[in-house]
Design an enzyme around this catalytic site. Structure first.
Site, PDB file in Angstrom:
ATOM      1  N   GLY A   1      -4.165   7.702   2.638  1.00 61.12           N
ATOM      2  CA  GLY A   1      -3.159   8.222   3.651  1.00 61.12           C
ATOM      3  C   GLY A   1      -3.257   7.892   5.059  1.00 61.12           C
ATOM      4  N   GLY A   2      -3.780   9.135   5.723  1.00 58.41           N
ATOM      5  CA  GLY A   2      -3.911   9.161   7.137  1.00 58.41           C
ATOM      6  C   GLY A   2      -4.517   7.884   7.674  1.00 58.41           C
TER       7      GLY A   2
ATOM      8  CG  ASN B   1       0.909   7.535   0.073  1.00 57.06           C
ATOM      9  OD1 ASN B   1       2.029   7.207   0.521  1.00 57.06           O
ATOM     10  ND2 ASN B   1       0.381   8.813  -0.417  1.00 57.06           N
ATOM     11  CD1 TRP B   2       1.076   2.831   5.042  1.00 63.28           C
ATOM     12  CD2 TRP B   2       3.191   2.349   6.118  1.00 63.28           C
ATOM     13  NE1 TRP B   2       1.182   1.613   5.586  1.00 63.28           N
ATOM     14  CE2 TRP B   2       2.258   0.988   6.256  1.00 63.28           C
ATOM     15  CE3 TRP B   2       4.439   2.047   6.475  1.00 63.28           C
ATOM     16  CZ2 TRP B   2       2.533  -0.027   7.047  1.00 63.28           C
ATOM     17  CZ3 TRP B   2       4.985   0.932   7.216  1.00 63.28           C
ATOM     18  CH2 TRP B   2       3.885   0.145   7.188  1.00 63.28           C
ATOM     19  CE  LYS B   3      -0.142  11.120   2.485  1.00 63.13           C
ATOM     20  NZ  LYS B   3      -1.221  12.387   2.316  1.00 63.13           N
TER      21      LYS B   3
ATOM     22  CG  HIS C   1       1.145  11.880  -3.099  1.00 62.36           C
ATOM     23  ND1 HIS C   1       0.933  13.209  -2.714  1.00 62.36           N
ATOM     24  CD2 HIS C   1       0.063  11.311  -2.997  1.00 62.36           C
ATOM     25  CE1 HIS C   1       0.013  13.028  -1.589  1.00 62.36           C
ATOM     26  NE2 HIS C   1      -0.490  11.830  -1.827  1.00 62.36           N
TER      27      HIS C   1
ATOM     28  N   GLY D   1      -5.361  14.715   3.526  1.00 63.25           N
ATOM     29  CA  GLY D   1      -5.024  15.054   4.884  1.00 63.25           C
ATOM     30  C   GLY D   1      -5.913  16.063   5.629  1.00 63.25           C
TER      31      GLY D   1
ATOM     32  CB  SER E   1     -10.318  13.245   3.653  1.00 63.73           C
ATOM     33  OG  SER E   1      -9.195  14.375   3.972  1.00 63.73           O
TER      34      SER E   1
ATOM     35  CD  GLU F   1       1.505  14.454   1.041  1.00 66.52           C
ATOM     36  OE1 GLU F   1       2.361  13.544   0.852  1.00 66.52           O
ATOM     37  OE2 GLU F   1       0.432  14.419   1.351  1.00 66.52           O
TER      38      GLU F   1
ATOM     39  CD  GLU G   1      -4.314  10.934  -3.760  1.00 66.92           C
ATOM     40  OE1 GLU G   1      -4.673  10.373  -2.930  1.00 66.92           O
ATOM     41  OE2 GLU G   1      -3.204  11.408  -3.817  1.00 66.92           O
TER      42      GLU G   1
END
Ligand code: PGA
Length: 228
Positions: free
Chosen positions: A207-208, A8-10, A82, A155, A186, A84, A149
């Site tokens: 993600g990150g 997930n690049w966001k 998600h 993150g 994470s 966010e 999640e």
């Protein structure tokens, strides 16, 4: 069995990163890459997925994209709900359910995100919150995935213990025997092995670490070696 890796690049990444993925991943077995939607209409050997869609199938909703459009360009997966999106765009469980349903109508598999906040975690309410989110966000039937999640793990570099992830996933598996269950929050190249080894974890939403080609490649290689 090999585990799924969903990147997930966001709102990060670039055409250059997509090119690095194309060079690194040739015919990967279980990789779904979710870049920002401007990069979805690309030819890749890996599966592309979307990060979000609007909950109406079409109409005067300037700036939004629909499940019908994703289907039109051959996209088969979409992350919905998600944390966010819930936090910054005020998405409710009702909206998440509506998004999951429009995905299913367009033959797209929604990857539905659930998870507790830090306050809820500290109060020992993880299972209670998951149970409410399952009731309110999941379609009655259809081929959807669920990603656990914990909001506080996203993150932050913090993850639940393997026992805590196992407890959550055992609960999810009891409710959803046939559903692909991902863990997210994470995940990195150092903890991926331990997380993938947990029973009832079918893969990870990353993600990150997915923005670094070496890290995501390592995570993918680890996912391919898991036996349970
Ligand atoms: P993270 O993000 O790996 O950076 O914690 C995961 C996610 O938000 O899906």
């Amino acid at each position: 069995m090999e585990k799924w890796v969903v990147a997930n690049w966001k709102m990060s990444g670039s055409k250059n990163l997509l090119d690095e993925y194309k060079k690194t991943f040739q015919n990967p077995k279980k990789l779904i890459v979710c870049p920002p939607s401007v990069y979805l209409n690309e030819t890749t050997e890996f599966i592309l997925g979307a990060q979000n869609i609007y909950h109406h199938p079409k109409g005067a909703y300037t700036g939004e994209i629909s499940a019908l459009m994703l289907n039109d360009i051959g996209i088969k997966y979409c992350i919905v709900g998600h944390s966010e999106r819930r936090q910054y765009f005020e998405e409710t469980n009702d909206m998440v359910l509506a998004k999951a349903e429009v995905c299913l109508k367009s033959s797209i598999t929604p990857i539905i995100c659930v998870g507790e906040t830090f306050e809820q975690y500290q109060a020992g309410k993880t299972i209670e919150i998951l149970s409410q989110q399952l009731r309110e966000c999941l379609p009655n039937e259809g081929n959807f995935w669920v990603a656990y999640e914990p909001v506080w793990a996203i993150g932050t570099g913090c993850t639940p213990t393997t026992t805590e992830i196992s407890t959550a996933h055992t609960f999810l598996r009891e409710k959803l025997p046939e559903i692909t269950l991902l863990y997210g929050g994470s995940v990195n190249e150092s903890n991926a092995g331990a997380i993938f080894a947990i029973a009832n974890v079918d893969g990870a939403l990353v993600g990150g670490a997915s923005l670094d080609i070496d890290k995501i490649h390592l995570i993918y290689q680890i996912a391919m070696t898991i036996k349970n």
